[in-house]
Design a protein around this motif. Structure first.
Motif, mmCIF file in Angstrom:
data_model
loop_
_atom_site.group_PDB
_atom_site.id
_atom_site.type_symbol
_atom_site.label_atom_id
_atom_site.label_comp_id
_atom_site.label_asym_id
_atom_site.label_seq_id
_atom_site.Cartn_x
_atom_site.Cartn_y
_atom_site.Cartn_z
ATOM 1 N N ARG A 148 9.445 -1.088 3.572
ATOM 2 C CA ARG A 148 10.097 -1.805 4.765
ATOM 3 C C ARG A 148 9.019 -2.166 5.735
ATOM 4 O O ARG A 148 8.891 -2.968 6.634
ATOM 5 C CB ARG A 148 11.222 -1.280 5.307
ATOM 6 C CG ARG A 148 12.530 -1.406 4.212
ATOM 7 C CD ARG A 148 13.531 -0.709 5.042
ATOM 8 N NE ARG A 148 14.771 -0.643 3.739
ATOM 9 C CZ ARG A 148 15.679 -0.004 4.071
ATOM 10 N NH1 ARG A 148 15.926 1.040 4.882
ATOM 11 N NH2 ARG A 148 16.765 0.049 3.222
ATOM 12 N N LEU A 149 7.985 -1.129 5.674
ATOM 13 C CA LEU A 149 6.860 -1.188 6.883
ATOM 14 C C LEU A 149 5.856 -2.608 6.558
ATOM 15 O O LEU A 149 5.091 -2.826 7.356
ATOM 16 C CB LEU A 149 6.096 -0.066 7.075
ATOM 17 C CG LEU A 149 6.838 1.055 7.448
ATOM 18 C CD1 LEU A 149 6.026 2.442 7.331
ATOM 19 C CD2 LEU A 149 7.421 1.006 8.971
ATOM 20 N N LYS A 150 6.235 -3.169 5.499
ATOM 21 C CA LYS A 150 5.042 -4.349 4.852
ATOM 22 C C LYS A 150 3.845 -4.200 5.229
ATOM 23 O O LYS A 150 3.046 -4.853 5.382
ATOM 24 C CB LYS A 150 5.684 -5.584 5.604
ATOM 25 C CG LYS A 150 7.130 -5.876 5.699
ATOM 26 C CD LYS A 150 7.583 -6.990 6.224
ATOM 27 C CE LYS A 150 8.926 -7.366 5.969
ATOM 28 N NZ LYS A 150 9.645 -8.362 6.871
ATOM 29 N N GLY A 151 3.342 -2.967 4.739
ATOM 30 C CA GLY A 151 1.989 -2.511 4.702
ATOM 31 C C GLY A 151 1.441 -1.986 5.927
ATOM 32 O O GLY A 151 0.226 -1.592 5.984
ATOM 33 N N LYS A 152 2.241 -1.852 6.944
ATOM 34 C CA LYS A 152 1.651 -1.490 8.302
ATOM 35 C C LYS A 152 1.710 -0.155 8.358
ATOM 36 O O LYS A 152 2.475 0.757 7.760
ATOM 37 C CB LYS A 152 2.743 -1.826 9.423
ATOM 38 C CG LYS A 152 2.198 -1.443 10.709
ATOM 39 C CD LYS A 152 3.435 -2.025 11.946
ATOM 40 C CE LYS A 152 2.779 -1.903 13.203
ATOM 41 N NZ LYS A 152 3.731 -2.133 14.187
ATOM 42 N N GLY A 163 0.663 -1.332 -0.099
ATOM 43 C CA GLY A 163 -0.028 0.177 0.052
ATOM 44 C C GLY A 163 0.722 1.208 -0.044
ATOM 45 O O GLY A 163 0.309 2.277 -0.117
ATOM 46 N N HIS A 164 1.993 1.198 -0.059
ATOM 47 C CA HIS A 164 2.914 2.426 0.128
ATOM 48 C C HIS A 164 3.262 3.093 -1.236
ATOM 49 O O HIS A 164 3.609 4.258 -1.122
ATOM 50 C CB HIS A 164 4.264 2.070 0.595
ATOM 51 C CG HIS A 164 5.196 1.455 -0.204
ATOM 52 N ND1 HIS A 164 5.094 0.042 -0.788
ATOM 53 C CD2 HIS A 164 6.347 1.802 -1.194
ATOM 54 C CE1 HIS A 164 6.028 -0.241 -1.682
ATOM 55 N NE2 HIS A 164 6.706 0.945 -1.993
ATOM 56 N N ALA A 165 2.676 2.618 -2.381
ATOM 57 C CA ALA A 165 2.966 2.981 -3.491
ATOM 58 C C ALA A 165 1.859 2.810 -4.453
ATOM 59 O O ALA A 165 1.379 1.660 -4.623
ATOM 60 C CB ALA A 165 4.170 2.566 -4.162
ATOM 61 N N GLU A 223 1.947 9.948 11.674
ATOM 62 C CA GLU A 223 2.680 9.763 13.000
ATOM 63 C C GLU A 223 3.400 8.431 13.203
ATOM 64 O O GLU A 223 4.674 8.385 13.752
ATOM 65 C CB GLU A 223 1.993 10.329 14.304
ATOM 66 C CG GLU A 223 1.243 11.713 14.236
ATOM 67 C CD GLU A 223 0.191 12.006 13.048
ATOM 68 O OE1 GLU A 223 -0.613 11.134 12.617
ATOM 69 O OE2 GLU A 223 -0.199 13.067 12.645
ATOM 70 N N GLN A 224 2.691 7.454 12.913
ATOM 71 C CA GLN A 224 3.160 6.043 13.040
ATOM 72 C C GLN A 224 4.339 5.907 12.058
ATOM 73 O O GLN A 224 5.340 5.311 12.471
ATOM 74 C CB GLN A 224 2.403 5.169 13.077
ATOM 75 C CG GLN A 224 1.252 5.098 14.316
ATOM 76 C CD GLN A 224 0.132 4.071 14.186
ATOM 77 O OE1 GLN A 224 -0.100 3.248 13.198
ATOM 78 N NE2 GLN A 224 -0.619 3.910 15.293
ATOM 79 N N ILE A 225 4.298 6.250 10.895
ATOM 80 C CA ILE A 225 5.307 6.028 9.900
ATOM 81 C C ILE A 225 6.845 6.661 10.483
ATOM 82 O O ILE A 225 7.795 6.388 10.335
ATOM 83 C CB ILE A 225 4.801 6.667 8.567
ATOM 84 C CG1 ILE A 225 3.834 5.628 8.007
ATOM 85 C CG2 ILE A 225 5.965 6.625 7.426
ATOM 86 C CD1 ILE A 225 3.117 5.958 6.837
ATOM 87 N N LYS A 226 6.493 8.113 10.654
ATOM 88 C CA LYS A 226 7.533 8.835 11.529
ATOM 89 C C LYS A 226 8.083 8.389 12.749
ATOM 90 O O LYS A 226 9.524 8.088 12.829
ATOM 91 C CB LYS A 226 7.218 10.137 11.691
ATOM 92 C CG LYS A 226 6.722 11.071 10.435
ATOM 93 C CD LYS A 226 6.622 12.494 10.800
ATOM 94 C CE LYS A 226 6.268 13.310 9.556
ATOM 95 N NZ LYS A 226 5.988 14.839 9.939
#
Length: 140
Positions: free
Chosen positions: A69-73, A46-48, A97-100
């Motif tokens: 690298r977050l694997k969709g999280k 889902g990142h792109a 916020e969680q990504i940062k």
């Protein structure tokens, strides 16, 4: 905030190797489609997302740098490959916020991957843009 591709700490984007474009530093975790067209690619994580506009412009919108690298999280897809979308339609939710907090930047390149098919790419000169504002135009 609008930035140049060269500002990204990712050589694939900053070098222009993937195409011409701009970088948006999002203030909220809602990605809306900048064009009317078809979702041609949506990464499982889902990142792109890839969108082909009705006029044939191929866009890649990549949330953050190395966020694969977050694997969709922290990403929630709102569309599927093959879906028709309209300009302004919500296509992805993401938690800034969680990504940062996980150590990633959320600066988001918007790339015209078939920019070699066009004479030029005109970009906004504004430092700040809001949803629905002018971003860029391809020159045929």
């Amino acid at each position: 905030m609008v930035q140049t591709l060269k500002s990204l700490p990712d050589e694939a984007f900053s070098s222009g190797a993937m195409g011409l474009g701009i970088v948006i530093d999002p203030s909220e975790g809602r990605l809306t489609s900048p064009v009317s067209g078809t979702i041609t690619t949506i990464f499982p994580t889902g990142h792109a997302i890839g969108i082909t506009s009705d006029e044939g412009v191929e866009l890649l919108i990549h949330i953050g740098v190395n966020t694969v690298r977050l694997k969709g999280k922290h990403f929630e897809k709102q569309v599927q490959e093959g879906d028709r979308v309209e300009r302004g339609q919500l296509i992805l939710l993401f938690n800034i916020e969680q990504i940062k907090a996980a150590g990633y930047v959320v600066a988001t390149p918007v790339i015209v991957t078939n920019s070699a098919n066009y004479l030029d790419l005109l970009k906004t000169t504004e430092a700040e843009v809001q949803r629905g504002d002018y971003l860029m135009t391809v020159v045929v």
